[in-house]
Design a protein around this motif. Structure first.
Motif, PDB file in Angstrom:
ATOM      1  N   ALA A   1       0.853  -1.196   0.000  1.00 40.83           N
ATOM      2  CA  ALA A   1       0.000   0.000   0.000  1.00 40.83           C
ATOM      3  C   ALA A   1       0.886   1.243   0.000  1.00 40.83           C
ATOM      4  CB  ALA A   1      -0.911   0.002   1.219  1.00 40.83           C
ATOM      5  N   ASN A   2       0.560   2.162  -0.876  1.00 41.41           N
ATOM      6  CA  ASN A   2       1.288   3.423  -1.008  1.00 41.41           C
ATOM      7  C   ASN A   2       0.334   4.549  -0.655  1.00 41.41           C
ATOM      8  OD1 ASN A   2       3.880   2.563  -2.686  1.00 41.41           O
ATOM      9  ND2 ASN A   2       2.125   1.418  -3.435  1.00 41.41           N
ATOM     10  N   TYR A   3       0.695   5.328   0.334  1.00 41.25           N
ATOM     11  CA  TYR A   3      -0.151   6.415   0.808  1.00 41.25           C
ATOM     12  C   TYR A   3       0.459   7.748   0.376  1.00 41.25           C
ATOM     13  CZ  TYR A   3      -1.227   2.545   3.900  1.00 41.25           C
ATOM     14  OH  TYR A   3      -1.530   1.298   4.396  1.00 41.25           O
TER      15      TYR A   3
ATOM     16  N   VAL B   1      -2.799   0.581  -3.830  1.00 41.11           N
ATOM     17  CA  VAL B   1      -2.222  -0.740  -3.579  1.00 41.11           C
ATOM     18  C   VAL B   1      -1.745  -1.284  -4.919  1.00 41.11           C
ATOM     19  CG1 VAL B   1      -2.691  -3.103  -2.823  1.00 41.11           C
ATOM     20  CG2 VAL B   1      -3.670  -1.173  -1.565  1.00 41.11           C
ATOM     21  N   ILE B   2      -0.480  -1.699  -4.970  1.00 38.38           N
ATOM     22  CA  ILE B   2       0.085  -2.239  -6.202  1.00 38.38           C
ATOM     23  C   ILE B   2       0.263  -3.748  -6.029  1.00 38.38           C
ATOM     24  CG2 ILE B   2       2.051  -2.228  -7.769  1.00 38.38           C
ATOM     25  CD1 ILE B   2       2.480   0.711  -7.031  1.00 38.38           C
TER      26      ILE B   2
ATOM     27  N   GLY C   1       4.914   0.563 -13.332  1.00 38.61           N
ATOM     28  CA  GLY C   1       4.558  -0.484 -14.285  1.00 38.61           C
ATOM     29  C   GLY C   1       3.138  -1.005 -14.177  1.00 38.61           C
ATOM     30  N   VAL C   2       2.286  -0.299 -13.439  1.00 39.07           N
ATOM     31  CA  VAL C   2       0.891  -0.714 -13.301  1.00 39.07           C
ATOM     32  C   VAL C   2       0.179  -0.505 -14.638  1.00 39.07           C
ATOM     33  CG1 VAL C   2      -1.290  -0.205 -12.130  1.00 39.07           C
ATOM     34  CG2 VAL C   2       0.847  -0.255 -10.826  1.00 39.07           C
TER      35      VAL C   2
END
Length: 129
Positions: free
Chosen positions: A32-34, A50-51, A89-90
């Motif tokens: 998770a990236n905030y 979230v990746i 890269g998502v």
């Protein structure tokens, strides 16, 4: 507005449980990236991306402090989040949102996948962000 990465512990409890109910879902996960948007060192909005390992992501929550809504802060933060996802890269991002943030996502390239009475399920596909 200045956008900064946040840690889960930096999210104020008042945002997670507004009006004595759970308002947002900010998962405490390693993937998770905030991100928070700040005006004069005050947090005005935040989001969680979230990746996943399969080149997909999901926006789990976003929130703008009530007195800072309708000023474009969320749109700027969302653009930052989408740019970050692309850099990682998502290829596809899933989310659900309420009516008040649907327009921002549509303007930034998302499409509606499904709707319920109050929730819009949306997708950003590769090339739209």
């Amino acid at each position: 507005m200045v956008i900064k990465p946040l840690k889960f512990k930096d999210i104020p409890d008042a945002i997670i449980s507004e009006d004595e109910k759970i308002r947002l879902i900010f998962p405490e996960k390693d993937n998770a990236n905030y991100f928070g948007g700040f005006i004069d060192d005050d947090l005005v909005c935040l989001t969680c991306l979230v990746i996943n390992k399969n080149r997909t992501g999901s926006i789990k929550s976003n929130y703008t402090i009530p007195e800072h809504r309708k000023k474009g802060y969320f749109a700027e933060l969302n653009r930052h989040c989408l740019k970050y996802a692309k850099e990682q890269g998502v290829e596809r991002i899933l989310l659900n949102c309420l009516e008040d943030s649907k327009g921002v996502h549509l303007k930034q390239g998302a499409r509606i996948w499904k709707t319920t009475k109050t929730i819009y399920w949306m997708i950003y596909d590769e090339g739209t962000f």
